[in-house]
Design an enzyme around this catalytic site. Structure first.
Site, PDB file in Angstrom:
ATOM      1  N   GLY A  46      31.220  -5.976 -34.292  1.00 29.36           N
ATOM      2  CA  GLY A  46      30.232  -5.838 -35.353  1.00 29.36           C
ATOM      3  C   GLY A  46      30.550  -6.785 -36.490  1.00 29.36           C
ATOM      4  CD  GLN A  51      32.703  -7.911 -41.823  1.00 32.47           C
ATOM      5  OE1 GLN A  51      31.827  -7.488 -41.087  1.00 32.47           O
ATOM      6  NE2 GLN A  51      33.986  -7.870 -41.498  1.00 32.47           N
ATOM      7  CB  CYS A  98      37.729  -4.499 -40.581  1.00 32.38           C
ATOM      8  SG  CYS A  98      36.504  -5.291 -41.643  1.00 32.38           S
ATOM      9  CG  LEU A  99      35.617  -9.322 -37.053  1.00 36.95           C
ATOM     10  CD1 LEU A  99      34.294 -10.031 -36.765  1.00 36.95           C
ATOM     11  CD2 LEU A  99      36.700  -9.800 -36.086  1.00 36.95           C
ATOM     12  CG  HIS A 140      33.464  -0.765 -39.525  1.00 30.89           C
ATOM     13  ND1 HIS A 140      34.827  -0.562 -39.584  1.00 30.89           N
ATOM     14  CD2 HIS A 140      33.271  -2.041 -39.966  1.00 30.89           C
ATOM     15  CE1 HIS A 140      35.416  -1.659 -40.030  1.00 30.89           C
ATOM     16  NE2 HIS A 140      34.489  -2.570 -40.268  1.00 30.89           N
ATOM     17  CD  GLU A 141      30.091  -3.951 -38.685  1.00 31.88           C
ATOM     18  OE1 GLU A 141      29.985  -4.662 -39.702  1.00 31.88           O
ATOM     19  OE2 GLU A 141      31.128  -3.923 -37.990  1.00 31.88           O
ATOM     20  CG  HIS A 144      31.470  -4.213 -43.771  1.00 31.73           C
ATOM     21  ND1 HIS A 144      32.498  -4.681 -44.549  1.00 31.73           N
ATOM     22  CD2 HIS A 144      31.968  -4.141 -42.500  1.00 31.73           C
ATOM     23  CE1 HIS A 144      33.572  -4.879 -43.790  1.00 31.73           C
ATOM     24  NE2 HIS A 144      33.283  -4.550 -42.538  1.00 31.73           N
TER      25      HIS A 144
END
Ligand code: ZN
Length: 186
Positions: A46, A51, A98-99, A140-141, A144
């Site tokens: 994701g 991000q 997480c990226l 999660h997304e 963000h």
């Protein structure tokens, strides 16, 4: 293929609330395509627009599932203006990464099931019920897009460990053991 720079923890854009998308035009589709490329290149499941430094309520997701016949099928899409309509009281346990926190994974509790309303890249409205891993990814997304990060959900000791790991990431690499020995004049 066009990848974008993934913002790492510490970048203020990760703490900002993204704005509702109102123009469902070609630039939105191009941004989503670039986010897909970026997410796949980073081997993420994701990626939220924050991000890549864009404050739009847009995220991409993609997971690979195995069919009963053993075929691997990628499934994913671009999600615009998601709204959480309901979440189950029943929770799930699982590790999350997480990226924007490369290489870090910690346990995060999430609702097992969620109902989410959203729009697609053409502006059409949808509603979906998600369970398990997909519910986790979407939550999660969606976090963000509100400037919330997965470390905000961690147990205190895990959060401290994550913050320490990110601080140390910024430090120059420590000397290798061999050069330490040499430095001591052994
Ligand atoms: Zn993330």
């Amino acid at each position: 293929m066009s990848t974008m720079e993934i913002r790492i923890f510490g970048d203020p854009v990760l703490r900002q609330r993204a704005h509702e998308v109102e123009d469902f035009d070609g630039s939105l589709a191009q941004l989503a395509a670039d986010m897909f490329d970026t997410m796949r290149a980073a081997e993420g499941v994701g990626l939220a627009a924050n991000q890549v430094g864009v404050l739009k309520r847009l995220f991409t997701w993609e997971v690979v599932t195995e069919t009963p016949e053993g075929d691997l099928v990628p499934e994913g899409s671009a999600i615009v203006n998601p709204v959480l309509h309901a979440s189950s009281e029943e929770i799930q346990d699982g590790d999350e990464g997480c990226l924007s926190f490369p290489g870090l994974f910690y346990p995060v509790q999430r609702p097992l099931t969620v109902e989410v309303a959203y729009q697609d890249l053409g502006g059409a409205a949808h509603e979906v019920t998600l369970e398990g891993f997909l519910a986790r990814v979407w939550l999660h997304e969606m976090d963000h897009l509100n400037g919330i990060l997965f470390i905000d959900h961690l147990a205190k000791h895990d959060k401290q460990a994550a913050l320490k790991a990110m601080r140390e990431r910024d430090q120059p690499a420590p000397p290798r053991p061999g050069s330490l020995l040499l430095g001591r004049g052994d």
